[in-house]
Enzyme design. Structure first.
Site, PDB file in Angstrom:
ATOM      1  N   LYS A  69     -22.169 -34.889  71.277  1.00 58.18           N
ATOM      2  CA  LYS A  69     -21.687 -36.009  72.098  1.00 58.18           C
ATOM      3  C   LYS A  69     -22.652 -37.189  72.057  1.00 58.18           C
ATOM      4  O   LYS A  69     -22.247 -38.347  71.862  1.00 58.18           O
ATOM      5  CB  LYS A  69     -21.470 -35.537  73.551  1.00 58.18           C
ATOM      6  N   THR A  70     -23.936 -36.915  72.232  1.00 56.89           N
ATOM      7  CA  THR A  70     -24.936 -37.982  72.188  1.00 56.89           C
ATOM      8  C   THR A  70     -25.012 -38.612  70.798  1.00 56.89           C
ATOM      9  O   THR A  70     -25.132 -39.837  70.663  1.00 56.89           O
ATOM     10  CB  THR A  70     -26.312 -37.438  72.595  1.00 56.89           C
ATOM     11  N   ASP A 123     -24.674 -39.878  80.191  1.00 58.88           N
ATOM     12  CA  ASP A 123     -24.586 -38.434  79.983  1.00 58.88           C
ATOM     13  C   ASP A 123     -24.333 -37.745  81.316  1.00 58.88           C
ATOM     14  O   ASP A 123     -24.733 -38.238  82.375  1.00 58.88           O
ATOM     15  CB  ASP A 123     -25.881 -37.931  79.349  1.00 58.88           C
ATOM     16  N   THR A 164     -20.102 -32.030  80.302  1.00 58.05           N
ATOM     17  CA  THR A 164     -19.808 -30.641  79.991  1.00 58.05           C
ATOM     18  C   THR A 164     -18.759 -30.083  80.937  1.00 58.05           C
ATOM     19  O   THR A 164     -18.319 -28.951  80.768  1.00 58.05           O
ATOM     20  CB  THR A 164     -21.085 -29.789  80.100  1.00 58.05           C
ATOM     21  N   ARG A 169     -27.324 -28.138  67.956  1.00 59.21           N
ATOM     22  CA  ARG A 169     -28.629 -28.302  68.596  1.00 59.21           C
ATOM     23  C   ARG A 169     -29.429 -27.008  68.539  1.00 59.21           C
ATOM     24  O   ARG A 169     -30.637 -27.016  68.272  1.00 59.21           O
ATOM     25  CB  ARG A 169     -28.460 -28.747  70.054  1.00 59.21           C
TER      26      ARG A 169
END
Length: 333
Positions: free
Chosen positions: A64-65, A109, A158, A218
């Site tokens: 997402k980032t 975020d 999330t 990640r």
């Protein structure tokens, strides 16, 4: 308390940032999401304006980032980042929005952490580019309309269900779900990261790391770096045997599960006879809060098919029982 402006950060000059894709063709996976986002961006560039606001949701670590960074890069716009928890008061939001440079991509975020009051203040900012601030109290109170520079909001969460319907509807560019990754995409990501880290990683090492990465880029990159460190400290070349040895030390089995994951499964089996078990009772038995059980333990266990969620509670599946018996690489710890 620090100023909310101090929570705004640009792209960090860290190793993680170095591994982050800087071009769309480097971003692996999420093909449908990428295609939709590119249409939003390209259409806006042809009109000479900013794209519609976009919301991404999905588990942690799935990109997402990174998508927010790619959007800003494509628009040749500054990217400013903050989080929902950092915006506590109306003044915090006003300080952030009014200090944006024109055509900034603002990334928030964990946007579900915004309070309903802050969400409501965002509505006019997202719809018409202004912010309504109430000055004073009581009969002397008045509303001041602040014009905002053109900007694009990219939200990430999330827990999309915790956002109000009115806020979700303001993301005219789309609300997109990012899912877990398959092993093929993870292997591509690990190969690219190994190249950037100047690592000679054999294919069997790449395959083992991909299998243990919990379907999350990640985690894949973090595990690759940990195996690299193990290799360097012990002055041994990367190999399948070394990777297995390192992961055993890290407490990560062939499925990517940790001792905490196994404790969850064992508690469900031994304390609740495999279920069904209510999430509250299961959390109490694990000495964890319900939020941690639902959002940390369970998503990947559900993906593996080791547990099921039913109206009556959590159930250990036959695959989960086989794992605990050691018949499905369950004895890797």
């Amino acid at each position: 308390m620090s100023s909310p402006l101090k929570n705004l950060t640009s792209i960090p000059s860290s190793l993680d940032a170095a591994l982050r894709p800087s071009h769309w063709d480097e971003y692996v996976g999420q093909k449908q999401v990428k295609a939709n986002v590119r249409i939003n961006i390209d259409a806006a560039k042809k009109r000479g304006g900013m794209p519609e606001h976009i919301l991404f949701y999905g588990p942690p670590g799935v990109g997402k980032t990174t998508l927010a960074h790619l959007i800003a890069t494509t628009l040749e716009s500054p990217l400013k980042s903050t989080s929902g928890v950092a915006i506590e008061r109306a003044g915090d939001l006003a300080a952030i929005l009014t200090n944006l440079e024109p055509h900034t991509v603002l990334f928030i975020d964990e946007i579900h952490r915004l309070s309903r009051k802050i969400e409501e203040l965002l509505y006019p900012a997202l719809e018409s580019g202004h912010l309504d601030i109430v000055l004073g109290k009581g009969p002397s109170a008045r509303t001041v309309e602040l014009s905002l520079p053109p900007f694009m909001l990219v939200g990430a969460t999330t827990r999309v269900a915790e956002l109000s319907g009115p806020l979700r509807s303001r993301f005219g560019g789309g609300v997109f779900q990012l899912d877990f990754y398959n092993d093929d995409d993870l292997r591509d990501i690990i190969r690219r990261s190994a190249l950037l880290l100047n690592l000679a990683a054999p294919e069997e090492v790449i395959e083992r790391i991909a299998a243990r990465s919990r379907a999350t880029p990640r985690v894949a990159n973090a595990l690759l770096k940990r195996v690299r460190d193990f290799s360097e400290v012990h002055e041994r070349a990367l190999s399948a045997a070394l990777c297995d040895e390192a992961c055993t030390l890290f407490g990560i089995d062939a499925h990517g599960l940790t001792k905490d994951d196994r404790r969850y499964l064992e508690t469900l089996l031994k304390s609740f006879r495999g279920g069904p078990a209510g999430v509250g009772a299961l959390a109490a038995a694990l000495h964890e809060d319900v939020d941690t059980v639902e959002h940390v333990y369970e998503p990947y266990l559900l993906r593996l098919g080791f547990i099921e969620r039913s109206p009556r509670g959590r159930i250990l599946t036959s695959s989960g029982r086989l794992y605990l018996s050691g018949g499905n690489d369950g004895d890797m710890f």
